[in-house]
Design an enzyme around this catalytic site. Structure first.
Site, PDB file in Angstrom:
ATOM      1  N   HIS A 303      44.381  54.993  71.675  1.00 53.14           N
ATOM      2  CA  HIS A 303      45.088  54.014  70.831  1.00 53.14           C
ATOM      3  C   HIS A 303      44.425  54.041  69.455  1.00 53.14           C
ATOM      4  O   HIS A 303      44.413  55.068  68.798  1.00 53.14           O
ATOM      5  CB  HIS A 303      45.015  52.650  71.541  1.00 53.14           C
ATOM      6  CG  HIS A 303      45.886  51.588  70.970  1.00 53.14           C
ATOM      7  ND1 HIS A 303      46.867  51.819  70.052  1.00 53.14           N
ATOM      8  CD2 HIS A 303      45.916  50.237  71.202  1.00 53.14           C
ATOM      9  CE1 HIS A 303      47.470  50.681  69.740  1.00 53.14           C
ATOM     10  NE2 HIS A 303      46.903  49.700  70.418  1.00 53.14           N
ATOM     11  N   HIS A 343      53.034  60.602  70.222  1.00 59.47           N
ATOM     12  CA  HIS A 343      53.203  59.150  70.241  1.00 59.47           C
ATOM     13  C   HIS A 343      54.166  58.782  71.353  1.00 59.47           C
ATOM     14  O   HIS A 343      55.122  59.510  71.605  1.00 59.47           O
ATOM     15  CB  HIS A 343      53.764  58.668  68.897  1.00 59.47           C
ATOM     16  CG  HIS A 343      53.552  57.208  68.676  1.00 59.47           C
ATOM     17  ND1 HIS A 343      54.391  56.260  69.177  1.00 59.47           N
ATOM     18  CD2 HIS A 343      52.563  56.560  68.029  1.00 59.47           C
ATOM     19  CE1 HIS A 343      53.927  55.078  68.841  1.00 59.47           C
ATOM     20  NE2 HIS A 343      52.822  55.223  68.152  1.00 59.47           N
ATOM     21  N   ASP A 399      47.318  58.192  62.708  1.00 62.48           N
ATOM     22  CA  ASP A 399      45.872  58.409  62.712  1.00 62.48           C
ATOM     23  C   ASP A 399      45.452  59.776  62.217  1.00 62.48           C
ATOM     24  O   ASP A 399      44.264  60.028  62.022  1.00 62.48           O
ATOM     25  CB  ASP A 399      45.313  58.209  64.140  1.00 62.48           C
ATOM     26  CG  ASP A 399      45.288  56.749  64.499  1.00 62.48           C
ATOM     27  OD1 ASP A 399      45.038  55.945  63.592  1.00 62.48           O
ATOM     28  OD2 ASP A 399      45.523  56.420  65.660  1.00 62.48           O
TER      29      ASP A 399
HETATM   30  N1  ACO Z   1      47.866  67.182  72.297  1.00 59.30           N
HETATM   31  C1  ACO Z   1      48.310  68.064  73.241  1.00 59.30           C
HETATM   32  N2  ACO Z   1      49.224  67.779  74.171  1.00 59.30           N
HETATM   33  C2  ACO Z   1      49.729  66.545  74.153  1.00 59.30           C
HETATM   34  C3  ACO Z   1      49.331  65.558  73.200  1.00 59.30           C
HETATM   35  C4  ACO Z   1      48.376  65.930  72.244  1.00 59.30           C
HETATM   36  N3  ACO Z   1      47.960  65.067  71.313  1.00 59.30           N
HETATM   37  N4  ACO Z   1      50.008  64.418  73.431  1.00 59.30           N
HETATM   38  C5  ACO Z   1      50.797  64.644  74.493  1.00 59.30           C
HETATM   39  N5  ACO Z   1      50.637  65.928  74.926  1.00 59.30           N
HETATM   40  C6  ACO Z   1      51.377  66.601  75.999  1.00 59.30           C
HETATM   41  C7  ACO Z   1      50.892  66.148  77.353  1.00 59.30           C
HETATM   42  O1  ACO Z   1      49.854  66.966  77.852  1.00 59.30           O
HETATM   43  C8  ACO Z   1      52.165  66.256  78.159  1.00 59.30           C
HETATM   44  O2  ACO Z   1      52.376  67.622  78.426  1.00 59.30           O
HETATM   45  P1  ACO Z   1      53.024  68.067  79.834  1.00 59.30           P
HETATM   46  O3  ACO Z   1      54.416  67.516  79.819  1.00 59.30           O
HETATM   47  O4  ACO Z   1      52.954  69.543  79.849  1.00 59.30           O
HETATM   48  O5  ACO Z   1      52.174  67.428  80.908  1.00 59.30           O
HETATM   49  C9  ACO Z   1      53.264  65.842  77.186  1.00 59.30           C
HETATM   50  O6  ACO Z   1      52.733  66.165  75.892  1.00 59.30           O
HETATM   51  C10 ACO Z   1      53.597  64.354  77.260  1.00 59.30           C
HETATM   52  O7  ACO Z   1      52.373  63.626  77.103  1.00 59.30           O
HETATM   53  P2  ACO Z   1      52.133  62.167  77.670  1.00 59.30           P
HETATM   54  O8  ACO Z   1      50.666  61.956  77.804  1.00 59.30           O
HETATM   55  O9  ACO Z   1      52.993  61.951  78.865  1.00 59.30           O
HETATM   56  O10 ACO Z   1      52.721  61.282  76.488  1.00 59.30           O
HETATM   57  P3  ACO Z   1      52.438  59.741  76.289  1.00 59.30           P
HETATM   58  O11 ACO Z   1      53.634  59.195  75.603  1.00 59.30           O
HETATM   59  O12 ACO Z   1      52.006  59.098  77.538  1.00 59.30           O
HETATM   60  O13 ACO Z   1      51.171  59.752  75.322  1.00 59.30           O
HETATM   61  C11 ACO Z   1      49.765  59.543  73.459  1.00 59.30           C
HETATM   62  C12 ACO Z   1      51.174  59.322  74.015  1.00 59.30           C
HETATM   63  C13 ACO Z   1      48.731  58.781  74.314  1.00 59.30           C
HETATM   64  C14 ACO Z   1      49.682  58.990  72.036  1.00 59.30           C
HETATM   65  C15 ACO Z   1      49.455  61.064  73.487  1.00 59.30           C
HETATM   66  O14 ACO Z   1      50.390  61.766  72.698  1.00 59.30           O
HETATM   67  C16 ACO Z   1      48.024  61.381  73.028  1.00 59.30           C
HETATM   68  O15 ACO Z   1      47.116  61.355  73.850  1.00 59.30           O
HETATM   69  N6  ACO Z   1      47.824  61.697  71.708  1.00 59.30           N
HETATM   70  C17 ACO Z   1      46.497  61.930  71.197  1.00 59.30           C
HETATM   71  C18 ACO Z   1      45.793  60.614  70.937  1.00 59.30           C
HETATM   72  C19 ACO Z   1      46.332  59.909  69.709  1.00 59.30           C
HETATM   73  O16 ACO Z   1      46.514  60.506  68.649  1.00 59.30           O
HETATM   74  N7  ACO Z   1      46.556  58.596  69.863  1.00 59.30           N
HETATM   75  C20 ACO Z   1      47.018  57.760  68.766  1.00 59.30           C
HETATM   76  C21 ACO Z   1      48.372  57.233  69.044  1.00 59.30           C
HETATM   77  S1  ACO Z   1      48.967  56.322  67.645  1.00 59.30           S
HETATM   78  C22 ACO Z   1      48.183  54.822  67.785  1.00 59.30           C
HETATM   79  O17 ACO Z   1      47.825  54.367  68.825  1.00 59.30           O
HETATM   80  C23 ACO Z   1      47.957  54.096  66.551  1.00 59.30           C
END
Ligand code: ACO
Length: 476
Positions: A303, A343, A399
């Site tokens: 987050h 996201h 971010d």
């Molecule tokens: N890098 C690489 N792969 C990713 C990323 C990433 N940043 N984010 C998602 N994926 C992939 C996952 O591995 C998954 O792949 P799969 O389908 O092959 O298993 C697919 O994309 C879907 O990912 P989920 O985790 O199901 O997506 P979710 O909506 O639950 O997660 C989140 C959203 C937590 C923001 C995620 O994208 C992430 O971890 N990003 C990196 C952390 C980040 O930047 N957080 C800030 C968010 S903005 C904020 O809070 C202000």
């Protein structure tokens, strides 16, 4: 023959969906149709009402309407199963609108791009809470009240001094916000609008002071008291950076950048921390405790902690030439994720990230290019053309570039999320008060689907259950 049972809420009718759309929020959900469900176990049919909020409101069914679907009268009834609330609306809200596919973010109907360009942070904080932009008189009173309450009780200083020199500032901030609850016991009268008002003003006023005190503690520097001649952002920078000068004059480029970043971070509807504030606040605890829950949720690396992780990732990459290998590691699932990408809601470019990228260009044009911007640009370039990221709709989020700006302002990495928390307090407070005024809300209490053992009888595997034999004798 199949039975058709009407939903427990207002029954659906052929006229459903004819209520006129209005751009002014009514706060009510209107009936726009019906969902006909047939239960194959009983051959019974049900008509479940479909409801919608404002003009652009999402459609939903009331989950409680499903409870009537059961195979026998003594059964509990149907629930929905939705881990991580991927498809569950927990509230109605008139505060923030997001269209994740189109990359739209609006506070109270105003596009984020316009607010970032033209508004002040405290104007936005008023807007989030009250729903309308303040008049000059309202704004003057709001700024005066917030400025008046910037000081914290002297004991807070002693309390913060109890932390180790290397404590994470988010951990300190979370504890300090929770501690404020003990200084204002009257804040627990949350149904008294005057008490709510003063608590909201205190939280907005004191968060920058607490944040700056956390910074000074980690740096081993004396705490700097608020300077109430300065603006909200200037005063914050003064409490962070002032040394022996009698009056701190912040770099106007930094003041402008921080004002915009605070606006961009002010609210983001039902994210993890806002949901935490609402859930904890729904127990009717005081707002200081509820906001501390928001700070705790924001601390997590998935987050608000992501901006810190972006810089750590860039440091680890070290040079633009190492970016392709890093991207391959991410795709292989061996290393970390590409922090600052992806996201839950945005499946296109985060509109805030666009503004932050432009802001970063402006800041670096004035104070010199950040060496790591090159790595960030290369990461973005490769990721945006790589099928792994494109097919998963992973775009830069807010971010991705904020950390670079914060670092150019000489903030340490572990302080980035604290800056986010100062700004987000405005949104948390608006969400908290909206929740309290919503007659449909109750204490948050999700259901579960139990998958554990059925009843079994207890036989201890221990031979010596209590260290003292005397105690053991008490329990047969
Ligand atoms: N890098 C690489 N792969 C990713 C990323 C990433 N940043 N984010 C998602 N994926 C992939 C996952 O591995 C998954 O792949 P799969 O389908 O092959 O298993 C697919 O994309 C879907 O990912 P989920 O985790 O199901 O997506 P979710 O909506 O639950 O997660 C989140 C959203 C937590 C923001 C995620 O994208 C992430 O971890 N990003 C990196 C952390 C980040 O930047 N957080 C800030 C968010 S903005 C904020 O809070 C202000």
């Amino acid at each position: 023959m199949a039975n058709t049972q009407a939903a427990t809420a207002a029954p659906t009718s052929k006229k459903a969906g004819t209520s006129p759309a209005s751009s002014a929020p009514s706060g009510e959900l209107r009936n726009v149709g019906a969902l006909d469900i047939k239960d194959s176990r009983t051959d019974k049919s049900y008509s479940i009402q479909i409801v919608q909020g404002g003009v652009e409101g999402d459609t939903a069914t009331r989950a409680m309407d499903l409870r009537q679907i059961k195979t026998s009268p003594d059964e509990f009834g149907m629930m929905t199963y939705d881990p991580a609330f991927m498809n569950t609306a927990s509230c109605k809200s008139a505060i923030t609108f997001i269209d994740g596919d189109k990359g739209i973010l609006r506070y109270r109907g105003y596009p984020i791009e316009q607010l970032a360009e033209k508004a002040t942070f405290l104007e936005v904080a008023w807007l989030l809470r009250h729903g309308e932009l303040p008049t000059q008189e309202e704004y003057n009173g709001w700024v005066k009240d917030i400025t008046f309450h910037t000081y914290v009780h002297e004991n807070i200083k002693t309390f913060l001094q109890g932390f180790r020199y290397d404590a994470h500032p988010m951990s300190m901030l979370c504890s300090a916000v929770a501690a404020l609850s003990s200084f204002y016991p009257e804040a627990k009268n949350i149904h008294d609008p005057d008490q709510r008002n003063i608590s909201i003003i205190r939280l907005l006023a004191k968060l920058p002071t607490l944040a700056a005190f956390c910074y000074r503690h980690i740096k081993g520097l004396p705490f700097i008291y608020p300077d109430n001649d300065l603006s909200y952002v200037e005063n914050f920078l003064s409490m962070v950076a002032r040394m022996s000068e009698p009056k701190y004059e912040a770099n106007p480029v930094f003041v402008n950048a921080l004002e915009i970043l605070f606006i961009l971070h002010a609210d983001h509807e039902q994210n993890c921390s806002a949901s935490a504030v609402r859930a904890v606040g729904s127990s009717q605890v005081d707002p200081f405790s509820a906001i501390a829950a928001g700070v705790a949720a924001l601390y997590g690396p998935l987050h608000g902690g992501a901006n810190e992780q972006v810089l750590r990732m860039i440091n680890e990459i070290g040079h633009p030439k190492n970016v392709p290998a890093f991207i391959e590691e991410v795709k292989g699932g061996k290393g970390s994720r590409l922090m600052g990408f992806g996201h839950r809601v945005y499946k296109s470019y985060d509109p805030r990230a666009k503004i932050v990228k432009k802001l970063a260009d402006q800041v670096f044009a004035q104070i010199g290019m950040d060496k790591d911007l090159e790595i960030a640009l290369e990461l973005e370039r490769i990721a945006l053309s790589d099928d792994y990221f494109v097919s998963r709709k992973l775009y830069p989020n807010v971010d991705f570039y904020t950390g670079l700006i914060y670092r150019s302002m000489a903030f340490p990495m572990d302080f980035f999320t604290v800056l986010f928390a100062v700004a987000r307090t405005s949104g948390w407070l608006a969400q908290w008060e909206e929740m309290l005024n919503d007659k449909e809300q109750k204490i948050a209490r999700p259901r579960q689907i139990y998958v554990g053992y059925g009843e079994r009888s207890f036989t201890s595997k221990l031979t010596n259950r209590f260290p003292s034999a005397k105690k053991d004798a008490l329990r047969k």
